[in-house]
Design a protein around this motif. Structure first.
Motif, short mmCIF file in Angstrom:
data_model
loop_
_atom_site.label_atom_id
_atom_site.label_comp_id
_atom_site.label_asym_id
_atom_site.label_seq_id
_atom_site.Cartn_x
_atom_site.Cartn_y
_atom_site.Cartn_z
N VAL A 121 117.21 47.23 -74.93
CA VAL A 121 116.83 45.59 -74.06
C VAL A 121 118.24 44.87 -73.93
O VAL A 121 119.43 44.33 -74.79
CB VAL A 121 116.47 44.91 -74.98
CG1 VAL A 121 115.79 43.56 -74.09
CG2 VAL A 121 114.71 45.23 -75.11
N PHE A 122 118.18 44.75 -72.58
CA PHE A 122 119.69 43.94 -72.26
C PHE A 122 119.75 42.85 -71.40
O PHE A 122 118.34 42.68 -71.21
CB PHE A 122 120.12 44.67 -71.34
CG PHE A 122 122.05 44.26 -70.58
CD1 PHE A 122 122.53 43.90 -71.47
CD2 PHE A 122 121.49 43.82 -69.21
CE1 PHE A 122 123.68 43.50 -70.51
CE2 PHE A 122 122.64 43.14 -68.38
CZ PHE A 122 123.39 42.82 -69.19
N SER A 123 120.11 41.88 -71.97
CA SER A 123 119.95 40.43 -71.62
C SER A 123 120.83 40.70 -70.03
O SER A 123 121.91 40.41 -70.00
CB SER A 123 121.01 39.72 -72.29
OG SER A 123 120.88 39.72 -73.51
N SER A 124 120.14 40.30 -69.10
CA SER A 124 120.92 39.64 -67.17
C SER A 124 120.59 38.71 -67.09
O SER A 124 120.23 37.48 -68.01
CB SER A 124 120.22 41.51 -66.26
OG SER A 124 120.81 41.49 -65.49
N SER A 125 120.71 38.65 -65.96
CA SER A 125 120.67 37.18 -65.24
C SER A 125 120.12 37.25 -64.38
O SER A 125 120.36 38.01 -63.09
CB SER A 125 122.18 36.68 -65.55
OG SER A 125 122.52 35.58 -64.74
N ALA A 126 119.25 35.63 -63.81
CA ALA A 126 119.49 35.69 -62.37
C ALA A 126 120.62 35.53 -61.26
O ALA A 126 120.04 35.77 -60.27
CB ALA A 126 118.36 33.92 -62.14
N THR A 127 121.44 35.27 -61.47
CA THR A 127 122.15 35.39 -61.18
C THR A 127 123.04 36.36 -60.60
O THR A 127 123.38 36.57 -59.36
CB THR A 127 124.00 34.93 -62.00
OG1 THR A 127 124.92 34.44 -61.21
CG2 THR A 127 124.43 36.55 -63.12
N VAL A 128 122.51 37.94 -60.48
CA VAL A 128 122.95 38.52 -59.78
C VAL A 128 121.27 38.71 -58.81
O VAL A 128 121.72 40.33 -57.72
CB VAL A 128 122.02 40.31 -60.89
CG1 VAL A 128 122.31 40.26 -62.50
CG2 VAL A 128 120.44 40.27 -60.93
N TYR A 129 121.06 37.64 -58.48
CA TYR A 129 120.22 37.98 -57.36
C TYR A 129 120.98 37.35 -56.25
O TYR A 129 120.58 37.53 -55.06
CB TYR A 129 118.60 36.90 -57.62
CG TYR A 129 118.02 38.16 -58.28
CD1 TYR A 129 116.94 39.10 -57.53
CD2 TYR A 129 117.07 37.31 -59.43
CE1 TYR A 129 115.85 39.27 -57.91
CE2 TYR A 129 116.39 37.92 -59.78
CZ TYR A 129 115.16 39.05 -59.38
OH TYR A 129 114.15 40.14 -60.22
N GLY A 130 122.00 36.64 -56.67
CA GLY A 130 122.67 36.06 -55.34
C GLY A 130 121.59 34.69 -55.15
O GLY A 130 120.39 34.19 -55.79
N ASP A 131 122.28 34.24 -53.46
CA ASP A 131 121.17 33.46 -53.31
C ASP A 131 120.68 34.14 -51.66
O ASP A 131 121.31 34.73 -50.77
CB ASP A 131 122.29 32.45 -52.24
CG ASP A 131 121.99 31.53 -51.56
OD1 ASP A 131 120.45 31.12 -51.81
OD2 ASP A 131 122.42 30.22 -50.91
N GLN A 132 120.08 34.59 -52.22
CA GLN A 132 118.43 35.35 -50.91
C GLN A 132 117.97 34.24 -50.51
O GLN A 132 117.55 34.99 -49.36
CB GLN A 132 117.84 36.58 -51.44
CG GLN A 132 118.82 37.23 -52.08
CD GLN A 132 118.14 38.81 -52.65
OE1 GLN A 132 117.19 39.52 -51.09
NE2 GLN A 132 118.60 39.17 -53.36
N GLY A 133 118.02 33.13 -50.96
CA GLY A 133 117.05 32.21 -50.00
C GLY A 133 115.76 32.30 -49.56
O GLY A 133 115.02 31.96 -48.70
N VAL A 134 115.25 32.53 -50.84
CA VAL A 134 113.71 32.81 -50.84
C VAL A 134 113.34 31.94 -51.76
O VAL A 134 114.37 31.58 -52.79
CB VAL A 134 113.49 33.93 -51.70
CG1 VAL A 134 113.56 35.26 -50.52
CG2 VAL A 134 114.14 34.59 -52.70
N PRO A 135 112.18 31.49 -52.13
CA PRO A 135 111.29 30.14 -53.02
C PRO A 135 111.45 30.64 -54.09
O PRO A 135 111.52 30.66 -54.64
CB PRO A 135 110.03 30.09 -52.68
CG PRO A 135 109.76 31.25 -51.34
CD PRO A 135 111.28 31.72 -51.31
N LYS A 136 111.17 31.59 -54.81
CA LYS A 136 110.88 32.94 -55.98
C LYS A 136 111.47 34.59 -55.53
O LYS A 136 111.03 35.20 -54.43
CB LYS A 136 109.52 32.52 -56.44
CG LYS A 136 108.68 31.65 -56.30
CD LYS A 136 107.74 31.33 -57.01
CE LYS A 136 107.45 29.60 -57.40
NZ LYS A 136 106.42 29.86 -58.04
N TYR A 137 112.52 34.25 -56.50
CA TYR A 137 112.81 35.54 -57.04
C TYR A 137 111.57 36.69 -56.96
O TYR A 137 111.29 36.71 -58.21
CB TYR A 137 114.15 35.84 -57.40
CG TYR A 137 114.96 34.95 -56.78
CD1 TYR A 137 116.06 36.20 -55.45
CD2 TYR A 137 115.64 34.06 -57.03
CE1 TYR A 137 116.55 35.47 -55.02
CE2 TYR A 137 116.30 33.12 -55.70
CZ TYR A 137 116.94 34.16 -55.18
OH TYR A 137 117.67 33.42 -54.49
#
Ligand code: NAD
Ligand code: UD1
Length: 338
Positions: A121-137
């Motif tokens: 299990v790996f700890s990743s982050s919402a930061t990988v989405y970058g700014d895609q300008g959507v209300p929810k990823y």
């Protein structure tokens, strides 16, 4: 059957170790205390009344990692938290971040493969989405453009894990993308206590409320949000920790595969929501000043957590009030000795 937890003395790792021990798992922790303290291990034992094995080791140390897997033939899965995580520092020290996070993960994965342990299990982050300008990823949006070396290490490790799975589909890999973890253990004994001036919002609020810092700087009130301040998906660290138990349970059932899940609540709150809720539930003042935007910040970052709910049966249950109460309970004990 043991779960090896790298970075288990850290903020999220320590809360996860508590939940694993409570659920009856045997746990082995590896940490080099680069961003944590040995006392945390005793606190975990006090809270749970349970013991666990600990190795003070750097995951970059190949011989030591090999020794750990050789001595512990009962390891079935690894939860991999160990990593450096300060965004600003990563901009100043990119080589240290790539070395620690990427090379450390490669040593870990090589050692796991050598010992035929193929579940992580790996700890990743919402930061990988970058700014895609959507209300929810949603997870299927894929990775966006990262804006700092820390975020890039997370995106690169995700890619390494994907390539590993495609090369050998006996692996069982679960990538968890955390949104904004805050809060603390109910006991007030475990929580986040960054050294120096905090970069993240909740640790900063805690220090202002405790009188250690004068006021909070609110980074911009001209975003396109309900009150102009940035909105984030804050998640209680205990809910986040419990997400790892769901991931381990799902992996025990499915045996192999590669999956990615957002861990968030799906409810975004603004900086001022956090300040107001913190003041209200704790009866303290958090003076603030509106300043310029912080470079690289985005207006809104919020999870769609429905995939984790559907496939792992996980849902965040703790509300913002509880996050603020538990954070302050920890801070009062830590900063005010109460
Ligand atoms: P943390 O710094 O509190 O915990 C990380 C732990 O790993 C620390 O105890 C540190 O001493 C240890 N560590 C670091 N490098 C090591 C190495 N080479 N060998 C052995 N131990 C090492 O951080 P955290 O907030 O608990 O985060 C845990 C993981 O979750 C990190 O990978 C982080 O990037 C990721 N994450 C955190 C957040 C967040 O906001 N806290 C958000 C998204 C992802
Ligand atoms: C930060 C990290 C991000 C990581 C995420 C997870 C940065 C630039 N990004 O993002 O990589 O994945 O944490 O926890 O550090 N704010 C203030 N004043 C402050 C601090 C923050 O107004 O003193 C505001 C920010 O502008 C933002 C919100 O509070 O709107 C949350 O900030 P922060 O806690 O730093 O988290 P993120 O920016 O989401």
């Amino acid at each position: 059957m043991s779960i090896l937890v790298t970075g288990g003395a850290g903020f999220i790792g320590s809360h996860t170790v508590v939940e694993l021990l409570d659920k009856g798992y045997d746990v082995i922790v590896v940490d080099n205390f680069v961003n944590s303290k040995p006392e945390t291990l005793d606190i975990i034992k006090d809270i749970t009344g349970k013991d666990f094995k600990f190795y003070e080791a750097d995951i970059l140390d190949k011989e030591k990692m090999d020794e750990i897997f050789t001595e512990n033939k009962d390891i079935t899965s690894v939860i991999h938290f160990a990593g450096l995580k300060a965004v600003g520092e990563s901009v100043e020290m990119p080589l240290e971040y790539y070395q620690n996070n990427i090379a450390g993960t490669l040593v870990l994965l090589n050692t796991m493969r050598k010992h035929n342990i193929k579940s992580i299990v790996f700890s990743s982050s919402a930061t990988v989405y970058g700014d895609q300008g959507v209300p929810k990823y949603t997870e299927d949006l894929g990775r966006g453009k990262t804006t700092n070396p820390y975020g890039t290490t997370k995106a690169m490790i995700e890619k390494i894990l994907e390539d590993l799975y495609f090369s050998d589909n006996q692996w069982n890999i679960c990538i968890l993308r955390y949104f904004n973890p805050i809060g603390a253990h109910k006991s007030g004994l475990l929580g986040e206590d960054p050294q120096g001036i905090p970069n993240n919002l909740m640790p900063y609020i805690m220090k202002v409320a405790a009188g250690e810092l004068d006021h909070l700087n609110v980074f911009g009130n001209d975003y396109d949000t309900k009150d102009g301040t940035g909105m984030r998906d804050y998640i209680h660290v205990v809910d986040l920790a419990l997400g790892h138990i769901n991931a381990i349970e799902k992996m025990e059932k499915t045996k192999k595969g590669l999956s990615v899940y957002n861990l968030g609540t799906g409810n975004p709150y603004s900086v001022l929501d956090l300040v107001n809720t913190f003041e209200k539930v704790n009866g303290v003042k958090v003076p603030y000043v509106i300043t310029d935007r912080r470079p690289g910040d985005i207006a809104v970052c919020c999870a769609d957590p429905s995939k984790a709910n559907k496939e792992m049966g996980w849902r965040a249950e703790r509300e913002l009030e509880e996050m603020c109460r538990d954070s302050w309970n920890f801070a009062e004990k830590r900063y005010k000795g109460m």
